[in-house]
Motif scaffolding. Structure first.
Motif, PDB file in Angstrom:
ATOM      1  N   GLY A 240       0.779  -1.232   0.000  1.00  0.00           N
ATOM      2  CA  GLY A 240       0.000   0.000   0.000  1.00  0.00           C
ATOM      3  C   GLY A 240       0.814   1.286   0.000  1.00  0.00           C
ATOM      4  O   GLY A 240       0.324   2.350   0.372  1.00  0.00           O
ATOM      5  N   ILE A 241       2.078   1.192  -0.447  1.00  0.00           N
ATOM      6  CA  ILE A 241       2.937   2.372  -0.440  1.00  0.00           C
ATOM      7  C   ILE A 241       2.904   3.064  -1.807  1.00  0.00           C
ATOM      8  O   ILE A 241       2.896   2.394  -2.847  1.00  0.00           O
ATOM      9  N   THR A 242       2.858   4.384  -1.806  1.00  0.00           N
ATOM     10  CA  THR A 242       2.896   5.154  -3.053  1.00  0.00           C
ATOM     11  C   THR A 242       4.305   5.072  -3.642  1.00  0.00           C
ATOM     12  O   THR A 242       5.279   5.416  -2.969  1.00  0.00           O
ATOM     13  N   VAL A 243       4.399   4.625  -4.893  1.00  0.00           N
ATOM     14  CA  VAL A 243       5.702   4.431  -5.525  1.00  0.00           C
ATOM     15  C   VAL A 243       5.794   5.295  -6.773  1.00  0.00           C
ATOM     16  O   VAL A 243       4.858   5.322  -7.576  1.00  0.00           O
ATOM     17  N   SER A 244       6.906   6.013  -6.937  1.00  0.00           N
ATOM     18  CA  SER A 244       7.111   6.755  -8.183  1.00  0.00           C
ATOM     19  C   SER A 244       8.450   6.351  -8.778  1.00  0.00           C
ATOM     20  O   SER A 244       9.251   5.682  -8.133  1.00  0.00           O
ATOM     21  N   ARG A 245       8.650   6.756 -10.027  1.00  0.00           N
ATOM     22  CA  ARG A 245       9.897   6.419 -10.723  1.00  0.00           C
ATOM     23  C   ARG A 245      10.452   7.724 -11.271  1.00  0.00           C
ATOM     24  O   ARG A 245       9.686   8.600 -11.672  1.00  0.00           O
ATOM     25  N   LEU A 246      11.753   7.887 -11.336  1.00  0.00           N
ATOM     26  CA  LEU A 246      12.322   9.084 -11.968  1.00  0.00           C
ATOM     27  C   LEU A 246      11.733   9.200 -13.368  1.00  0.00           C
ATOM     28  O   LEU A 246      11.517   8.190 -14.037  1.00  0.00           O
ATOM     29  N   ALA A 247      11.461  10.454 -13.802  1.00  0.00           N
ATOM     30  CA  ALA A 247      10.900  10.655 -15.138  1.00  0.00           C
ATOM     31  C   ALA A 247      11.898  10.204 -16.196  1.00  0.00           C
ATOM     32  O   ALA A 247      13.102  10.169 -15.968  1.00  0.00           O
ATOM     33  N   ARG A 248      11.368   9.929 -17.366  1.00  0.00           N
ATOM     34  CA  ARG A 248      12.225   9.454 -18.447  1.00  0.00           C
ATOM     35  C   ARG A 248      13.065  10.572 -19.055  1.00  0.00           C
ATOM     36  O   ARG A 248      13.474  10.484 -20.217  1.00  0.00           O
ATOM     37  N   GLY A 249      13.294  11.603 -18.333  1.00  0.00           N
ATOM     38  CA  GLY A 249      14.244  12.610 -18.796  1.00  0.00           C
ATOM     39  C   GLY A 249      15.644  12.031 -18.849  1.00  0.00           C
ATOM     40  O   GLY A 249      16.482  12.463 -19.623  1.00  0.00           O
ATOM     41  N   VAL A 250      15.843  10.998 -18.033  1.00  0.00           N
ATOM     42  CA  VAL A 250      17.146  10.332 -18.057  1.00  0.00           C
ATOM     43  C   VAL A 250      17.234   9.508 -19.340  1.00  0.00           C
ATOM     44  O   VAL A 250      16.362   8.706 -19.612  1.00  0.00           O
ATOM     45  N   PRO A 251      18.257   9.714 -20.149  1.00  0.00           N
ATOM     46  CA  PRO A 251      18.365   8.981 -21.413  1.00  0.00           C
ATOM     47  C   PRO A 251      18.335   7.466 -21.176  1.00  0.00           C
ATOM     48  O   PRO A 251      19.027   6.971 -20.289  1.00  0.00           O
ATOM     49  N   ALA A 252      17.504   6.775 -21.958  1.00  0.00           N
ATOM     50  CA  ALA A 252      17.398   5.321 -21.804  1.00  0.00           C
ATOM     51  C   ALA A 252      18.740   4.652 -22.059  1.00  0.00           C
ATOM     52  O   ALA A 252      19.542   5.121 -22.869  1.00  0.00           O
ATOM     53  N   GLY A 253      19.006   3.569 -21.375  1.00  0.00           N
ATOM     54  CA  GLY A 253      20.249   2.812 -21.590  1.00  0.00           C
ATOM     55  C   GLY A 253      21.433   3.358 -20.835  1.00  0.00           C
ATOM     56  O   GLY A 253      22.522   2.811 -20.894  1.00  0.00           O
ATOM     57  N   SER A 254      21.216   4.461 -20.110  1.00  0.00           N
ATOM     58  CA  SER A 254      22.383   5.061 -19.451  1.00  0.00           C
ATOM     59  C   SER A 254      22.396   4.763 -17.961  1.00  0.00           C
ATOM     60  O   SER A 254      21.380   4.419 -17.371  1.00  0.00           O
ATOM     61  N   GLU A 255      23.555   4.905 -17.372  1.00  0.00           N
ATOM     62  CA  GLU A 255      23.704   4.672 -15.948  1.00  0.00           C
ATOM     63  C   GLU A 255      23.685   6.020 -15.236  1.00  0.00           C
ATOM     64  O   GLU A 255      24.330   6.965 -15.675  1.00  0.00           O
ATOM     65  N   LEU A 256      22.940   6.050 -14.127  1.00  0.00           N
ATOM     66  CA  LEU A 256      22.650   7.317 -13.466  1.00  0.00           C
ATOM     67  C   LEU A 256      23.891   8.148 -13.162  1.00  0.00           C
ATOM     68  O   LEU A 256      23.915   9.367 -13.367  1.00  0.00           O
ATOM     69  N   GLU A 257      24.957   7.487 -12.712  1.00  0.00           N
ATOM     70  CA  GLU A 257      26.098   8.275 -12.255  1.00  0.00           C
ATOM     71  C   GLU A 257      26.787   9.030 -13.389  1.00  0.00           C
ATOM     72  O   GLU A 257      27.583   9.921 -13.135  1.00  0.00           O
ATOM     73  N   TYR A 258      26.514   8.659 -14.653  1.00  0.00           N
ATOM     74  CA  TYR A 258      27.154   9.345 -15.771  1.00  0.00           C
ATOM     75  C   TYR A 258      26.262  10.416 -16.400  1.00  0.00           C
ATOM     76  O   TYR A 258      26.636  11.040 -17.389  1.00  0.00           O
ATOM     77  N   VAL A 259      25.053  10.582 -15.851  1.00  0.00           N
ATOM     78  CA  VAL A 259      24.105  11.530 -16.436  1.00  0.00           C
ATOM     79  C   VAL A 259      24.372  12.928 -15.874  1.00  0.00           C
ATOM     80  O   VAL A 259      24.714  13.076 -14.702  1.00  0.00           O
ATOM     81  N   ASP A 260      24.196  13.968 -16.721  1.00  0.00           N
ATOM     82  CA  ASP A 260      24.485  15.309 -16.207  1.00  0.00           C
ATOM     83  C   ASP A 260      23.429  15.728 -15.181  1.00  0.00           C
ATOM     84  O   ASP A 260      22.284  15.272 -15.194  1.00  0.00           O
ATOM     85  N   LEU A 261      23.838  16.609 -14.282  1.00  0.00           N
ATOM     86  CA  LEU A 261      23.043  16.911 -13.099  1.00  0.00           C
ATOM     87  C   LEU A 261      21.694  17.540 -13.410  1.00  0.00           C
ATOM     88  O   LEU A 261      20.701  17.245 -12.761  1.00  0.00           O
ATOM     89  N   SER A 262      21.625  18.425 -14.431  1.00  0.00           N
ATOM     90  CA  SER A 262      20.346  19.089 -14.694  1.00  0.00           C
ATOM     91  C   SER A 262      19.335  18.073 -15.223  1.00  0.00           C
ATOM     92  O   SER A 262      18.141  18.163 -14.915  1.00  0.00           O
ATOM     93  N   THR A 263      19.791  17.088 -16.003  1.00  0.00           N
ATOM     94  CA  THR A 263      18.876  16.042 -16.475  1.00  0.00           C
ATOM     95  C   THR A 263      18.315  15.272 -15.279  1.00  0.00           C
ATOM     96  O   THR A 263      17.104  14.992 -15.215  1.00  0.00           O
ATOM     97  N   ILE A 264      19.175  14.960 -14.341  1.00  0.00           N
ATOM     98  CA  ILE A 264      18.705  14.239 -13.150  1.00  0.00           C
ATOM     99  C   ILE A 264      17.714  15.104 -12.371  1.00  0.00           C
ATOM    100  O   ILE A 264      16.676  14.620 -11.918  1.00  0.00           O
ATOM    101  N   ALA A 265      18.022  16.406 -12.241  1.00  0.00           N
ATOM    102  CA  ALA A 265      17.131  17.293 -11.498  1.00  0.00           C
ATOM    103  C   ALA A 265      15.742  17.349 -12.144  1.00  0.00           C
ATOM    104  O   ALA A 265      14.715  17.255 -11.462  1.00  0.00           O
ATOM    105  N   HIS A 266      15.697  17.454 -13.488  1.00  0.00           N
ATOM    106  CA  HIS A 266      14.409  17.465 -14.198  1.00  0.00           C
ATOM    107  C   HIS A 266      13.667  16.149 -14.004  1.00  0.00           C
ATOM    108  O   HIS A 266      12.458  16.127 -13.761  1.00  0.00           O
TER     109      HIS A 266
END
Ligand SMILES: [Zn+2]
Ligand SMILES: [Zn+2]
Lengths: 195, 195
Positions: free
Chosen positions: B163-189
């Motif tokens: 019963g917990i509300t679950v969300s996922r980061l928006a797909r602003g993050v380029p598909a196929g990429s690993e989070l630590e290599y993504v630029d910060l503004s993309t992660i923020a969006h």
């Protein structure tokens, strides 16, 4: 990763050649999460190597003793001296099984662009050694790269000026390649065809 | 390189991810020839990290203390919990400056082909934590790779069943990429647009 010990580890891993901050972080994560025993083994190995490994008094390669195994072997032919850049290159020549003389390991090669001059590679100790233990022939087995050729040229001229017979590995070794990556039979042929 | 200490060092360096025998030899040579002080610093850093770094009791990331800096900060919003794969991913989110909640660090992701199953990533400890400290919302911030998506799916289902509300980061993050290599503004969006 704002923890001091973790930052120290990442920073310390960056001393390894070819390891940037991202690789260092991945290495630290891997060690701490999956292989703490391996990390301790590496710490012990680093400590042991730094304390016990010095330079062979005769050929300048790494050894734990006064003389390395090759230099301490009375069966080796002291009339022939082969000059290589690194212990890995020496090791490649040894593995061909076709060389029975001694070695001198420069522990580097001339690289003026990187600030590596004649004094930074073991040319002085090499000349002293030749004075102390004259060899009938010196084989120049530095790499067939621009830097390796320059190194061979400088050393070759210095030795010829002292009246020593100097040869070079035959051009069987593919140009532009580094000795330690060359297959053993090519090295063996190049050794036989030395010019 | 037939010396025992040198062989031990080369062997020990191979525990590092991505380091084969040739790289290990080059690293050993570099350290012994050019940076013995760095080698000692690395030995000390490994030793210190292995002995002092453990897992944060609250979020499971690496820390020298019982709680990491983020979990110990009373200003953080305990109603939101963000789930990431690694400390490096957490660090990338922190650097955006746009997240004020808490974290749970899985220390891995599902990878059936490599034998990494639900039990090998911190899903059990995560569910225990949620029982102990219920959060109004859980944000799944695993990588947008096939393995990261599978991880998010498995955890998301388990949480929704509770019963917990679950969300996922928006797909602003380029598909196929690993989070630590993504630029910060993309992660923020992606954080703002979470779905
Ligand atoms: Zn020697
Ligand atoms: Zn924590």
């Amino acid at each position: 990763m704002s923890e001091a010990r973790l930052l120290s580890l990442v920073e310390a891993l960056r001393i390894l050649p070819g390891v940037g901050v991202k690789s260092a972080q991945r290495m630290a994560f891997h060690l701490l999460q999956h292989d703490r025993e391996g990390a301790m083994r590496l710490a012990t190995a680093l400590d042991g190597a730094v304390h016990d490994i010095r330079h062979c008094e005769r050929c300048h390669t790494f050894t734990e003793h006064t003389l390395c195994d090759v230099c301490a072997d009375p069966e080796r032919d002291a009339n022939v001296l082969c000059i290589v850049e690194t212990p890995a290159d020496q090791s490649a020549l040894e593995r061909t099984g076709s060389y029975k003389g001694l070695y001198f390991v420069l522990m580097g090669r001339l690289s003026p662009l990187d600030g590596v001059g004649v004094r930074d590679i073991g040319v002085g100790p090499l000349l002293e050694r030749i004075e102390r233990e004259p060899a009938a022939e010196v084989i120049l087995a530095t790499s067939f790269t621009a830097e390796g050729e320059a190194t061979a040229h400088v050393i070759g001229e210095a030795l010829k000026a002292r009246g020593i017979t100097v040869s070079r590995l035959a051009r069987g070794v593919p140009a532009g390649s580094e000795l330690e990556y060359v297959d053993l039979s090519t090295i063996a042929h190049a050794l036989a065809d030395r010019r």
